[in-house]
Write a protein that holds these residues in place. Structure first.
Motif, PDB file in Angstrom:
ATOM      1  N   LEU A  98       0.820  -1.219   0.000  1.00  0.00           N
ATOM      2  CA  LEU A  98       0.000   0.000   0.000  1.00  0.00           C
ATOM      3  C   LEU A  98       0.847   1.258   0.000  1.00  0.00           C
ATOM      4  O   LEU A  98       0.296   2.363  -0.074  1.00  0.00           O
ATOM      5  N   HIS A  99       2.167   1.102   0.090  1.00  0.00           N
ATOM      6  CA  HIS A  99       3.051   2.256   0.240  1.00  0.00           C
ATOM      7  C   HIS A  99       4.197   2.234  -0.774  1.00  0.00           C
ATOM      8  O   HIS A  99       5.366   2.072  -0.400  1.00  0.00           O
ATOM      9  N   PRO A 100       3.919   2.388  -2.041  1.00  0.00           N
ATOM     10  CA  PRO A 100       5.023   2.487  -3.005  1.00  0.00           C
ATOM     11  C   PRO A 100       5.839   3.751  -2.740  1.00  0.00           C
ATOM     12  O   PRO A 100       5.321   4.749  -2.228  1.00  0.00           O
ATOM     13  N   ARG A 101       7.097   3.679  -3.067  1.00  0.00           N
ATOM     14  CA  ARG A 101       7.947   4.858  -2.886  1.00  0.00           C
ATOM     15  C   ARG A 101       7.511   5.967  -3.844  1.00  0.00           C
ATOM     16  O   ARG A 101       7.345   5.722  -5.047  1.00  0.00           O
ATOM     17  N   PRO A 102       7.343   7.186  -3.352  1.00  0.00           N
ATOM     18  CA  PRO A 102       6.885   8.264  -4.222  1.00  0.00           C
ATOM     19  C   PRO A 102       7.980   8.829  -5.117  1.00  0.00           C
ATOM     20  O   PRO A 102       7.696   9.518  -6.092  1.00  0.00           O
ATOM     21  N   GLY A 103       9.245   8.539  -4.774  1.00  0.00           N
ATOM     22  CA  GLY A 103      10.349   9.139  -5.509  1.00  0.00           C
ATOM     23  C   GLY A 103      10.624  10.549  -5.007  1.00  0.00           C
ATOM     24  O   GLY A 103       9.733  11.248  -4.525  1.00  0.00           O
ATOM     25  N   SER A 104      11.867  10.952  -5.078  1.00  0.00           N
ATOM     26  CA  SER A 104      12.243  12.301  -4.643  1.00  0.00           C
ATOM     27  C   SER A 104      11.794  13.326  -5.666  1.00  0.00           C
ATOM     28  O   SER A 104      11.852  13.090  -6.875  1.00  0.00           O
ATOM     29  N   ARG A 105      11.351  14.470  -5.153  1.00  0.00           N
ATOM     30  CA  ARG A 105      10.891  15.559  -6.006  1.00  0.00           C
ATOM     31  C   ARG A 105      11.379  16.891  -5.440  1.00  0.00           C
ATOM     32  O   ARG A 105      11.731  16.970  -4.261  1.00  0.00           O
ATOM     33  N   PRO A 106      11.348  17.928  -6.219  1.00  0.00           N
ATOM     34  CA  PRO A 106      11.709  19.239  -5.685  1.00  0.00           C
ATOM     35  C   PRO A 106      10.685  19.721  -4.659  1.00  0.00           C
ATOM     36  O   PRO A 106       9.538  19.247  -4.628  1.00  0.00           O
ATOM     37  N   ILE A 107      11.106  20.648  -3.841  1.00  0.00           N
ATOM     38  CA  ILE A 107      10.194  21.283  -2.881  1.00  0.00           C
ATOM     39  C   ILE A 107       9.067  21.967  -3.651  1.00  0.00           C
ATOM     40  O   ILE A 107       9.305  22.637  -4.664  1.00  0.00           O
ATOM     41  N   ALA A 108       7.829  21.795  -3.171  1.00  0.00           N
ATOM     42  CA  ALA A 108       6.681  22.349  -3.889  1.00  0.00           C
ATOM     43  C   ALA A 108       5.655  22.890  -2.909  1.00  0.00           C
ATOM     44  O   ALA A 108       5.460  22.334  -1.815  1.00  0.00           O
ATOM     45  N   GLU A 109       4.984  23.963  -3.297  1.00  0.00           N
ATOM     46  CA  GLU A 109       3.857  24.456  -2.505  1.00  0.00           C
ATOM     47  C   GLU A 109       2.701  23.491  -2.703  1.00  0.00           C
ATOM     48  O   GLU A 109       2.410  23.060  -3.820  1.00  0.00           O
ATOM     49  N   ALA A 110       2.038  23.130  -1.596  1.00  0.00           N
ATOM     50  CA  ALA A 110       1.044  22.054  -1.645  1.00  0.00           C
ATOM     51  C   ALA A 110      -0.349  22.516  -1.236  1.00  0.00           C
ATOM     52  O   ALA A 110      -1.154  21.720  -0.764  1.00  0.00           O
ATOM     53  N   GLY A 111      -0.642  23.793  -1.418  1.00  0.00           N
ATOM     54  CA  GLY A 111      -1.974  24.290  -1.085  1.00  0.00           C
ATOM     55  C   GLY A 111      -2.085  24.661   0.373  1.00  0.00           C
ATOM     56  O   GLY A 111      -1.155  25.205   0.966  1.00  0.00           O
ATOM     57  N   ARG A 112      -3.242  24.336   0.954  1.00  0.00           N
ATOM     58  CA  ARG A 112      -3.517  24.701   2.346  1.00  0.00           C
ATOM     59  C   ARG A 112      -3.865  23.466   3.163  1.00  0.00           C
ATOM     60  O   ARG A 112      -4.437  22.513   2.642  1.00  0.00           O
ATOM     61  N   ASP A 113      -3.529  23.510   4.424  1.00  0.00           N
ATOM     62  CA  ASP A 113      -3.730  22.366   5.308  1.00  0.00           C
ATOM     63  C   ASP A 113      -5.196  22.304   5.758  1.00  0.00           C
ATOM     64  O   ASP A 113      -5.658  23.186   6.480  1.00  0.00           O
ATOM     65  N   PRO A 114      -5.929  21.252   5.357  1.00  0.00           N
ATOM     66  CA  PRO A 114      -7.345  21.165   5.743  1.00  0.00           C
ATOM     67  C   PRO A 114      -7.589  20.431   7.052  1.00  0.00           C
ATOM     68  O   PRO A 114      -8.725  20.397   7.541  1.00  0.00           O
ATOM     69  N   ASP A 115      -6.540  19.813   7.627  1.00  0.00           N
ATOM     70  CA  ASP A 115      -6.726  18.935   8.782  1.00  0.00           C
ATOM     71  C   ASP A 115      -5.835  19.300   9.953  1.00  0.00           C
ATOM     72  O   ASP A 115      -5.487  18.432  10.775  1.00  0.00           O
ATOM     73  N   ALA A 116      -5.449  20.560  10.066  1.00  0.00           N
ATOM     74  CA  ALA A 116      -4.555  20.976  11.143  1.00  0.00           C
ATOM     75  C   ALA A 116      -5.143  20.631  12.510  1.00  0.00           C
ATOM     76  O   ALA A 116      -6.366  20.610  12.704  1.00  0.00           O
ATOM     77  N   LEU A 117      -4.280  20.362  13.465  1.00  0.00           N
ATOM     78  CA  LEU A 117      -4.722  19.951  14.794  1.00  0.00           C
ATOM     79  C   LEU A 117      -5.314  21.106  15.588  1.00  0.00           C
ATOM     80  O   LEU A 117      -6.192  20.890  16.432  1.00  0.00           O
ATOM     81  N   ARG A 118      -4.828  22.328  15.343  1.00  0.00           N
ATOM     82  CA  ARG A 118      -5.371  23.498  16.027  1.00  0.00           C
ATOM     83  C   ARG A 118      -6.244  24.293  15.057  1.00  0.00           C
ATOM     84  O   ARG A 118      -5.874  24.470  13.886  1.00  0.00           O
ATOM     85  N   PRO A 119      -7.380  24.812  15.513  1.00  0.00           N
ATOM     86  CA  PRO A 119      -8.255  25.585  14.610  1.00  0.00           C
ATOM     87  C   PRO A 119      -7.545  26.750  13.937  1.00  0.00           C
ATOM     88  O   PRO A 119      -7.821  27.059  12.779  1.00  0.00           O
ATOM     89  N   GLU A 120      -6.623  27.389  14.646  1.00  0.00           N
ATOM     90  CA  GLU A 120      -5.960  28.569  14.078  1.00  0.00           C
ATOM     91  C   GLU A 120      -5.035  28.236  12.917  1.00  0.00           C
ATOM     92  O   GLU A 120      -4.613  29.130  12.179  1.00  0.00           O
ATOM     93  N   ASN A 121      -4.699  26.955  12.747  1.00  0.00           N
ATOM     94  CA  ASN A 121      -3.823  26.573  11.640  1.00  0.00           C
ATOM     95  C   ASN A 121      -4.570  26.030  10.429  1.00  0.00           C
ATOM     96  O   ASN A 121      -3.953  25.748   9.397  1.00  0.00           O
ATOM     97  N   LEU A 122      -5.881  25.866  10.553  1.00  0.00           N
ATOM     98  CA  LEU A 122      -6.654  25.363   9.425  1.00  0.00           C
ATOM     99  C   LEU A 122      -6.537  26.326   8.244  1.00  0.00           C
ATOM    100  O   LEU A 122      -6.784  27.531   8.389  1.00  0.00           O
ATOM    101  N   GLY A 123      -6.160  25.818   7.105  1.00  0.00           N
ATOM    102  CA  GLY A 123      -6.035  26.662   5.917  1.00  0.00           C
ATOM    103  C   GLY A 123      -4.694  27.339   5.767  1.00  0.00           C
ATOM    104  O   GLY A 123      -4.483  28.075   4.793  1.00  0.00           O
ATOM    105  N   ASP A 124      -3.748  27.071   6.692  1.00  0.00           N
ATOM    106  CA  ASP A 124      -2.413  27.654   6.526  1.00  0.00           C
ATOM    107  C   ASP A 124      -1.732  27.028   5.300  1.00  0.00           C
ATOM    108  O   ASP A 124      -1.947  25.865   4.978  1.00  0.00           O
ATOM    109  N   ASN A 125      -0.908  27.806   4.654  1.00  0.00           N
ATOM    110  CA  ASN A 125      -0.161  27.298   3.496  1.00  0.00           C
ATOM    111  C   ASN A 125       0.901  26.311   3.952  1.00  0.00           C
ATOM    112  O   ASN A 125       1.534  26.492   4.998  1.00  0.00           O
ATOM    113  N   TRP A 126       1.087  25.264   3.145  1.00  0.00           N
ATOM    114  CA  TRP A 126       2.161  24.347   3.468  1.00  0.00           C
ATOM    115  C   TRP A 126       2.913  23.916   2.229  1.00  0.00           C
ATOM    116  O   TRP A 126       2.431  24.058   1.102  1.00  0.00           O
TER     117      TRP A 126
END
Length: 307
Positions: A98-126
């Motif tokens: 269930l866990h194939p290696r994803p391969g190394s990639r360059p650093i990339a902006e990945a949108g916003r965090d929808p599942d942050a543990l604290r409410p104040e971090n919901l939607g922060d850029n990551w």
């Protein structure tokens, strides 16, 4: 120690009980990730910890947090001898297929965090570091304008080309470190002190490049991939601490339930004084024999008697 079949998966209630009990114990430590790239969640006994909202299984402190979803996890308990002592742990595994290696990639902006543990971090850029980590992803997260400017300037760079660049990323203020896996996540909040007793991220690109999924000393059955690691309190928590029989008994119960049955049986025979069968000694059996000897010595020297 052969592969574990799907029919050998443990019951979900038992796994949930194991995880919930460990989360309630401030002396237990968790890691998520893999060989060369992982996050650790730990806390002190007097550190305030808040359960997660919305029924999620986990905790948040002022320094970091953890969320776990153990459904489908396969616990594997084991012990490892080393010079002067032994360690113990429970790996929460999933089928490696269930866990194939994803391969190394360059650093990339990945949108916003929808599942942050604290409410104040919901939607922060990551930002995803692009690591070749089959267990999950390591990301950096922030809502701070200055931090985001630095992170966006790093997009497109590859840690394989410049492993030392991680030190620059790790030093950016107001940035959270987040490891996400199918079994949960650990977050280390920006500005938290990198104390030995608190949440931390460990990234060693040279180790990651070796392509291993776990240390060779961890007796993980073939076909399984360790994703999370629970380290319960050790009976010899520090050199000056006397052997704690209650802690020892607690992990031995975990080992009896979640350890590889053939290795648990071998340990019982060795502890009873039986010699290994001729021609059966190997690295694993020698490790178990050392654990048996070290534990017997600890019971005698630290506690004054054998059990």
């Amino acid at each position: 120690m052969g592969p574990m079949s799907m029919s050998e998966r443990p019951d979900l209630d038992g796994v949930a009980e194991l995880v919930a009990g460990a989360l309630a114990n401030p002396e237990a430590t968790w890691t998520l990730g893999g060989f060369g790239a992982l996050a650790r969640f730990s806390r002190t006994g007097d550190e305030a910890a808040t359960p997660l909202a919305s029924g999620r299984l986990g905790l948040v402190t002022s320094r970091g947090g953890i969320a776990l979803d153990p459904a489908g996890a396969i616990p594997v308990a084991y012990e490892t001898a080393f010079a002067g002592g032994w360690s113990h742990a429970v790996a929460l595994c999933r089928p490696a297929t269930l866990h194939p290696r994803p391969g190394s990639r360059p650093i990339a902006e990945a949108g916003r965090d929808p599942d942050a543990l604290r409410p104040e971090n919901l939607g922060d850029n990551w930002f995803d570091l692009g690591l070749d980590l089959p267990q999950g992803r390591l990301r950096l997260r922030s809502a701070n304008a200055d931090a985001l400017k630095i992170l966006r300037a790093a997009v497109g760079r590859d840690l394989r080309d410049d492993p030392g660049f991680w030190r620059d990323l790790d030093a950016i203020p107001m940035v959270d470190h987040v490891v996400i896996t199918p079994l949960g996540r650990i977050e280390i909040f920006g500005g938290s002190a990198s104390a030995s007793d608190g949440p931390r991220v460990f990234l060693v690109p040279k180790m990651l490049a070796l392509g291993r999924t776990h240390p060779a000393t961890a007796t993980i059955p073939a076909g399984l991939l360790p994703v999370a690691l629970l380290v319960p309190p050790h009976p010899c928590g520090s050199p000056e601490r006397a052997f704690d029989p209650a802690r020892h008994a607690a992990f031995q119960a975990i080992l009896a339930r979640w350890g590889a049955p053939d290795l648990v049986a071998l340990k019982a025979r060795l502890a009873a004084g039986e010699a290994p069968a001729t021609g059966t000694t190997n690295r694993i059996t020698r490790n178990i024999a050392r654990v048996v000897r070290l534990q017997a010595e600890a019971m005698t020297i630290r506690y004054g008697t054998k059990f």
